[in-house]
Design a protein around this motif. Sequence first.
Motif, PDB file in Angstrom:
ATOM      1  N   SER A  89       0.837  -1.192   0.000  1.00  0.00           N
ATOM      2  CA  SER A  89       0.000   0.000   0.000  1.00  0.00           C
ATOM      3  C   SER A  89       0.879   1.252   0.000  1.00  0.00           C
ATOM      4  CB  SER A  89      -0.905   0.007   1.233  1.00  0.00           C
ATOM      5  OG  SER A  89      -0.128   0.085   2.406  1.00  0.00           O
ATOM      6  N   GLN A 111       2.913   4.426   1.110  1.00  0.00           N
ATOM      7  CA  GLN A 111       3.595   4.684   2.373  1.00  0.00           C
ATOM      8  C   GLN A 111       3.022   5.903   3.082  1.00  0.00           C
ATOM      9  OE1 GLN A 111       7.729   5.273   1.602  1.00  0.00           O
ATOM     10  NE2 GLN A 111       8.108   3.161   0.994  1.00  0.00           N
ATOM     11  N   LYS A 112       2.981   5.804   4.405  1.00  0.00           N
ATOM     12  CA  LYS A 112       2.682   6.988   5.206  1.00  0.00           C
ATOM     13  C   LYS A 112       3.972   7.784   5.360  1.00  0.00           C
ATOM     14  CE  LYS A 112      -1.321   5.263   7.619  1.00  0.00           C
ATOM     15  NZ  LYS A 112      -2.025   5.105   8.881  1.00  0.00           N
ATOM     16  N   ARG A 113       3.843   9.037   5.691  1.00  0.00           N
ATOM     17  CA  ARG A 113       5.008   9.929   5.778  1.00  0.00           C
ATOM     18  C   ARG A 113       6.019   9.435   6.817  1.00  0.00           C
ATOM     19  NH1 ARG A 113       9.021  12.620   3.958  1.00  0.00           N
ATOM     20  NH2 ARG A 113       9.421  14.646   4.875  1.00  0.00           N
ATOM     21  N   PHE A 114       5.560   8.933   7.963  1.00  0.00           N
ATOM     22  CA  PHE A 114       6.472   8.412   8.974  1.00  0.00           C
ATOM     23  C   PHE A 114       7.345   7.313   8.383  1.00  0.00           C
ATOM     24  CE2 PHE A 114       7.555   5.105  12.009  1.00  0.00           C
ATOM     25  CZ  PHE A 114       8.182   5.813  13.018  1.00  0.00           C
ATOM     26  N   HIS A 115       6.725   6.431   7.652  1.00  0.00           N
ATOM     27  CA  HIS A 115       7.417   5.305   7.031  1.00  0.00           C
ATOM     28  C   HIS A 115       8.514   5.807   6.089  1.00  0.00           C
ATOM     29  CE1 HIS A 115       7.761   1.624   4.530  1.00  0.00           C
ATOM     30  NE2 HIS A 115       7.309   0.987   5.597  1.00  0.00           N
ATOM     31  N   GLN A 116       8.176   6.749   5.246  1.00  0.00           N
ATOM     32  CA  GLN A 116       9.138   7.282   4.285  1.00  0.00           C
ATOM     33  C   GLN A 116      10.266   8.038   4.975  1.00  0.00           C
ATOM     34  OE1 GLN A 116       9.662  10.659   3.071  1.00  0.00           O
ATOM     35  NE2 GLN A 116      11.046   9.960   1.464  1.00  0.00           N
ATOM     36  N   ARG A 117       9.933   8.838   6.001  1.00  0.00           N
ATOM     37  CA  ARG A 117      10.965   9.583   6.728  1.00  0.00           C
ATOM     38  C   ARG A 117      11.931   8.636   7.434  1.00  0.00           C
ATOM     39  NH1 ARG A 117       8.097  13.251  10.795  1.00  0.00           N
ATOM     40  NH2 ARG A 117      10.150  14.132  11.130  1.00  0.00           N
ATOM     41  N   ASN A 120       6.042   2.474  14.954  1.00  0.00           N
ATOM     42  CA  ASN A 120       5.641   3.862  15.168  1.00  0.00           C
ATOM     43  C   ASN A 120       4.864   3.940  16.480  1.00  0.00           C
ATOM     44  OD1 ASN A 120       4.536   6.423  15.162  1.00  0.00           O
ATOM     45  ND2 ASN A 120       3.776   6.334  13.073  1.00  0.00           N
ATOM     46  N   SER A 148       4.057  -0.989   8.951  1.00  0.00           N
ATOM     47  CA  SER A 148       2.872  -0.209   8.598  1.00  0.00           C
ATOM     48  C   SER A 148       1.650  -1.001   9.053  1.00  0.00           C
ATOM     49  CB  SER A 148       2.799   0.007   7.086  1.00  0.00           C
ATOM     50  OG  SER A 148       3.898   0.757   6.634  1.00  0.00           O
ATOM     51  N   GLU A 173      -0.864  -2.124   7.462  1.00  0.00           N
ATOM     52  CA  GLU A 173      -1.216  -3.217   6.550  1.00  0.00           C
ATOM     53  C   GLU A 173      -0.161  -4.319   6.503  1.00  0.00           C
ATOM     54  OE1 GLU A 173       0.143  -4.060   3.337  1.00  0.00           O
ATOM     55  OE2 GLU A 173       1.742  -2.606   3.511  1.00  0.00           O
TER      56      GLU A 173
END
Length: 198
Positions: A50, A52-58, A152, A124, A126
């Motif tokens: 799915s 990525q959320k911003r936290f994941h990318q950062r 997270n 994440s 998912e």
Amino acid sequence: MSAALDYWPAPPPWGWTADDLDRLPAEGPNGEPDFFKHVELIDGALVFMSPQKRFHQRMIHHLTETLCRQAPAHLSAVDQMDVKLGYRMRPCPDVLVIDAQAADDDDRTFYTPAEVHLVIEVVSPESEDRDRKTKPSRYAEAGITHFWRVENNDGSPVVYVYELDPATHAYGLTGIHHERLTVPVPFPIDIDLGDLPR
């Protein structure tokens, strides 16, 4: 034998293989661009990741950049590249520390477990089951010595650090890190977990 993609969207009778990922088209069955861009093979099944959320990318960016700076010359950090663990297993970890010689080959689409020294998965919603259960056991079975799982916790990263027990071929937890991560293996690493890039 017919090509695996002749059976799309159902899997071929013999199941998907790790090598099939190198033959996936750029577009989806209805012309969707980059349809297969973020897909991995888990136990013979194609898993579409799915967004990525911003936290994941950062977190991926911060870990990759920091590990690249601190790694010795014979190692390098890369992100979102496949590891071919077996005939039907080709996950795409978030961050890897690999042999520098392998990282220098720009034609590579995957690495082998023998080239991988550390695997990092940023969990994440998912991917919780895959990142907490399925993938760690497969990485351990393949003999990858070091594994980190990043969670997270209300916007702050928590890193669970594992090391392979050669007697059991399973990971043992060696530490849980909140504000700062300092470990001696696979090389001396010191990461300020609170200093995520914007």
